[in-house]
Scaffold this active site. Sequence first.
Site, PDB file in Angstrom:
ATOM      1  N   HIS A 196      33.206  51.354  41.028  1.00 39.78           N
ATOM      2  CA  HIS A 196      34.346  51.447  40.127  1.00 39.78           C
ATOM      3  C   HIS A 196      33.876  51.900  38.743  1.00 39.78           C
ATOM      4  O   HIS A 196      32.668  51.964  38.484  1.00 39.78           O
ATOM      5  CB  HIS A 196      35.077  50.099  40.016  1.00 39.78           C
TER       6      HIS A 196
HETATM    7  P1  TYD Z   1      34.119  43.427  40.893  1.00 39.21           P
HETATM    8  O1  TYD Z   1      34.095  43.728  39.428  1.00 39.21           O
HETATM    9  O2  TYD Z   1      34.812  44.402  41.788  1.00 39.21           O
HETATM   10  O3  TYD Z   1      32.646  43.209  41.437  1.00 39.21           O
HETATM   11  P2  TYD Z   1      31.384  44.181  41.354  1.00 39.21           P
HETATM   12  O4  TYD Z   1      30.455  43.490  40.459  1.00 39.21           O
HETATM   13  O5  TYD Z   1      30.880  44.361  42.724  1.00 39.21           O
HETATM   14  O6  TYD Z   1      31.799  45.424  40.719  1.00 39.21           O
HETATM   15  O7  TYD Z   1      34.748  41.983  41.096  1.00 39.21           O
HETATM   16  C1  TYD Z   1      34.767  41.373  42.364  1.00 39.21           C
HETATM   17  C2  TYD Z   1      35.914  40.362  42.363  1.00 39.21           C
HETATM   18  O8  TYD Z   1      35.679  39.363  41.391  1.00 39.21           O
HETATM   19  C3  TYD Z   1      37.266  40.991  42.056  1.00 39.21           C
HETATM   20  O9  TYD Z   1      38.226  40.367  42.894  1.00 39.21           O
HETATM   21  C4  TYD Z   1      37.551  40.575  40.638  1.00 39.21           C
HETATM   22  C5  TYD Z   1      36.774  39.288  40.475  1.00 39.21           C
HETATM   23  N1  TYD Z   1      36.233  39.097  39.127  1.00 39.21           N
HETATM   24  C6  TYD Z   1      36.762  38.109  38.307  1.00 39.21           C
HETATM   25  O10 TYD Z   1      37.698  37.384  38.685  1.00 39.21           O
HETATM   26  N2  TYD Z   1      36.237  37.931  37.057  1.00 39.21           N
HETATM   27  C7  TYD Z   1      35.210  38.700  36.591  1.00 39.21           C
HETATM   28  O11 TYD Z   1      34.753  38.512  35.436  1.00 39.21           O
HETATM   29  C8  TYD Z   1      34.682  39.725  37.450  1.00 39.21           C
HETATM   30  C9  TYD Z   1      33.559  40.614  37.007  1.00 39.21           C
HETATM   31  C10 TYD Z   1      35.229  39.895  38.708  1.00 39.21           C
END
Ligand code: TYD
Length: 140
Positions: free
Chosen positions: A52
């Site tokens: 993303h």
């Molecule tokens: P995401 O940012 O997609 O993870 P990655 O680090 O793999 O990019 O987040 C994964 C899930 O966690 C998504 O459902 C959103 C949630 N999330 C939160 O609730 N709070 C946060 O601070 C973060 C970073 C993610």
Amino acid sequence: MRINQCKIVDFPRIVDKRGNLIFIENNIHVPFSIQRVYYICDVPHESLRGGHAHKELQQMIIAVSGSFDILLDDGVNKEMVTLNRSCIGLYVCSMIWREISNFSSGSVCLVLASLPYDEQDYFRNYSDFLEAQQLIIRDQ
Ligand code: TYD
């Protein structure tokens, strides 16, 4: 925002026989005010994280333990960065697509973030990201 605005940052390290200490201060070692800290751990080796981009959010990504690879993509250029030392961080500006892979066993990915969590700040679809990035480049 372009890949060349992302950069590796060396944090101060207090070397000590008892163990090293690394510190990070707001707006000094990180070029923003830290509003949120999260970390990703217990990652299976074959997992991919990220996938993303963020509209506004800036981040500092640190391999506080182990190693992993981060692919940065600004819609024009791509660059792969390996993080494998706890005293360095990768600053990622807004509007950079990132994919994190090749997590070593026991690795921990610590992220310092400039804003609270907001799902509206994400581009989770690469085509939407590219379209927005091309508009920004066109208007520059
Ligand atoms: P995401 O940012 O997609 O993870 P990655 O680090 O793999 O990019 O987040 C994964 C899930 O966690 C998504 O459902 C959103 C949630 N999330 C939160 O609730 N709070 C946060 O601070 C973060 C970073 C993610």
